[in-house]
Design a protein around this motif. Structure first.
Motif, PDB file in Angstrom:
ATOM      1  N   GLU A   6       0.834  -1.205   0.000  1.00  0.00           N
ATOM      2  CA  GLU A   6       0.000   0.000   0.000  1.00  0.00           C
ATOM      3  C   GLU A   6       0.871   1.259   0.000  1.00  0.00           C
ATOM      4  O   GLU A   6       0.586   2.229  -0.708  1.00  0.00           O
ATOM      5  N   ILE A   7       1.947   1.232   0.770  1.00  0.00           N
ATOM      6  CA  ILE A   7       2.870   2.376   0.812  1.00  0.00           C
ATOM      7  C   ILE A   7       3.528   2.575  -0.553  1.00  0.00           C
ATOM      8  O   ILE A   7       3.633   3.700  -1.052  1.00  0.00           O
ATOM      9  N   LEU A   8       3.959   1.479  -1.182  1.00  0.00           N
ATOM     10  CA  LEU A   8       4.606   1.582  -2.494  1.00  0.00           C
ATOM     11  C   LEU A   8       3.630   2.100  -3.549  1.00  0.00           C
ATOM     12  O   LEU A   8       3.997   2.916  -4.396  1.00  0.00           O
ATOM     13  N   ALA A   9       2.374   1.650  -3.497  1.00  0.00           N
ATOM     14  CA  ALA A   9       1.362   2.132  -4.451  1.00  0.00           C
ATOM     15  C   ALA A   9       1.108   3.625  -4.252  1.00  0.00           C
ATOM     16  O   ALA A   9       0.999   4.389  -5.222  1.00  0.00           O
ATOM     17  N   ALA A  10       1.040   4.064  -2.995  1.00  0.00           N
ATOM     18  CA  ALA A  10       0.825   5.489  -2.712  1.00  0.00           C
ATOM     19  C   ALA A  10       2.029   6.318  -3.148  1.00  0.00           C
ATOM     20  O   ALA A  10       1.880   7.448  -3.629  1.00  0.00           O
ATOM     21  N   THR A  11       3.230   5.762  -3.008  1.00  0.00           N
ATOM     22  CA  THR A  11       4.441   6.448  -3.476  1.00  0.00           C
ATOM     23  C   THR A  11       4.380   6.652  -4.981  1.00  0.00           C
ATOM     24  O   THR A  11       4.690   7.733  -5.492  1.00  0.00           O
ATOM     25  N   HIS A  12       3.967   5.605  -5.684  1.00  0.00           N
ATOM     26  CA  HIS A  12       3.815   5.676  -7.144  1.00  0.00           C
ATOM     27  C   HIS A  12       2.864   6.819  -7.510  1.00  0.00           C
ATOM     28  O   HIS A  12       3.155   7.636  -8.390  1.00  0.00           O
ATOM     29  N   GLN A  13       1.726   6.906  -6.809  1.00  0.00           N
ATOM     30  CA  GLN A  13       0.737   7.958  -7.085  1.00  0.00           C
ATOM     31  C   GLN A  13       1.304   9.345  -6.789  1.00  0.00           C
ATOM     32  O   GLN A  13       1.143  10.274  -7.593  1.00  0.00           O
ATOM     33  N   LEU A  14       1.958   9.484  -5.641  1.00  0.00           N
ATOM     34  CA  LEU A  14       2.502  10.796  -5.270  1.00  0.00           C
ATOM     35  C   LEU A  14       3.594  11.250  -6.230  1.00  0.00           C
ATOM     36  O   LEU A  14       3.680  12.429  -6.573  1.00  0.00           O
ATOM     37  N   MET A  15       4.435  10.323  -6.660  1.00  0.00           N
ATOM     38  CA  MET A  15       5.475  10.703  -7.621  1.00  0.00           C
ATOM     39  C   MET A  15       4.856  11.141  -8.935  1.00  0.00           C
ATOM     40  O   MET A  15       5.333  12.076  -9.576  1.00  0.00           O
ATOM     41  N   ALA A  16       3.782  10.465  -9.350  1.00  0.00           N
ATOM     42  CA  ALA A  16       3.103  10.849 -10.589  1.00  0.00           C
ATOM     43  C   ALA A  16       2.462  12.227 -10.451  1.00  0.00           C
ATOM     44  O   ALA A  16       2.482  13.030 -11.378  1.00  0.00           O
ATOM     45  N   GLU A  17       1.907  12.512  -9.273  1.00  0.00           N
ATOM     46  CA  GLU A  17       1.205  13.780  -9.054  1.00  0.00           C
ATOM     47  C   GLU A  17       2.150  14.949  -8.794  1.00  0.00           C
ATOM     48  O   GLU A  17       1.933  16.052  -9.291  1.00  0.00           O
ATOM     49  N   ARG A  18       3.191  14.707  -7.972  1.00  0.00           N
ATOM     50  CA  ARG A  18       3.984  15.829  -7.473  1.00  0.00           C
ATOM     51  C   ARG A  18       5.470  15.764  -7.813  1.00  0.00           C
ATOM     52  O   ARG A  18       6.175  16.746  -7.673  1.00  0.00           O
TER      53      ARG A  18
END
Length: 200
Positions: free
Chosen positions: A16-28
């Protein structure tokens, strides 16, 4: 040996942490997101996050290795394919995924991320193993006559890697959005034609 409930929960939290990291890197982007922001997105405390990943660098290196491993897993599932076909499948899959997940893929090949991966102890070992797998597959393809035996294997590895990241470094274009499948097909064709044995 089967995992305990605690181990399964820890693995799920890690994913879950890795998936959220993927999203945050894509967004910010890598530089702009913080571990505090990530902890809030996942819904855990900062100590819990740091218990899983001691540093932001460790977190991003793990995410990058996970993405590379998923691509390799798709390729190795087709173990009956010839050595050259395995290389081409990896290249095709990787290029297509970069186009489909373009924003995060761009972040993974930024100079600071590449520098991080080259310095991070776990990713250094991982990248060395990937390199060894590529070399072995190229040598196998040469041995069975799929690749011109006069080519320099180290150069082929560098060209393979350059083509692999080409979608991430070639976004700026006035020619419009590339179709993921057609771009992947074209990159694969360029690689295949350049390595064909002489006279074929």
């Amino acid at each position: 040996m089967s995992q305990t409930l605690r181990e399964r929960r820890k693995a799920l939290l890690r994913d879950e942490i890795l998936a959220a990291t993927h999203q945050l890197m894509a967004e910010r982007g890598y530089a702009a997101f913080s571990m505090e922001e990530l902890a809030a997105r996942v819904g855990v405390s900062k100590p819990t996050l740091y218990n899983q990943f001691p540093t932001k660098e460790d977190l991003v290196a793990t995410m990058a290795m996970q993405l590379m491993e998923r691509t390799f897993a798709q390729v190795e599932a087709a173990s009956e394919a010839s050595p050259l076909q395995r290389l081409l499948t990896f290249l095709h899959t990787s290029v297509r995924l970069q186009i489909e997940h373009r924003t995060c893929a761009m972040q993974l090949w930024l100079p600071e991320i590449i520098d991080l991966l080259e310095r991070h102890p776990r990713s250094q070992d991982y990248l060395a193993r990937i390199d060894a797998r590529l070399v072995a597959t190229i040598e196998e393809a040469i041995a069975v006559g799929e690749i011109d035996p006069s080519v320099d294997v180290a150069s082929v590895v560098r060209i393979f890697n350059a083509l692999n990241i080409s979608p991430s470094i070639g976004w700026i274009s006035v020619s419009g959005e590339p179709d993921p499948e057609r771009l992947a097909d074209t990159v694969v064709a360029v690689f295949r034609q350049g390595l064909a044995p002489q006279g074929t």
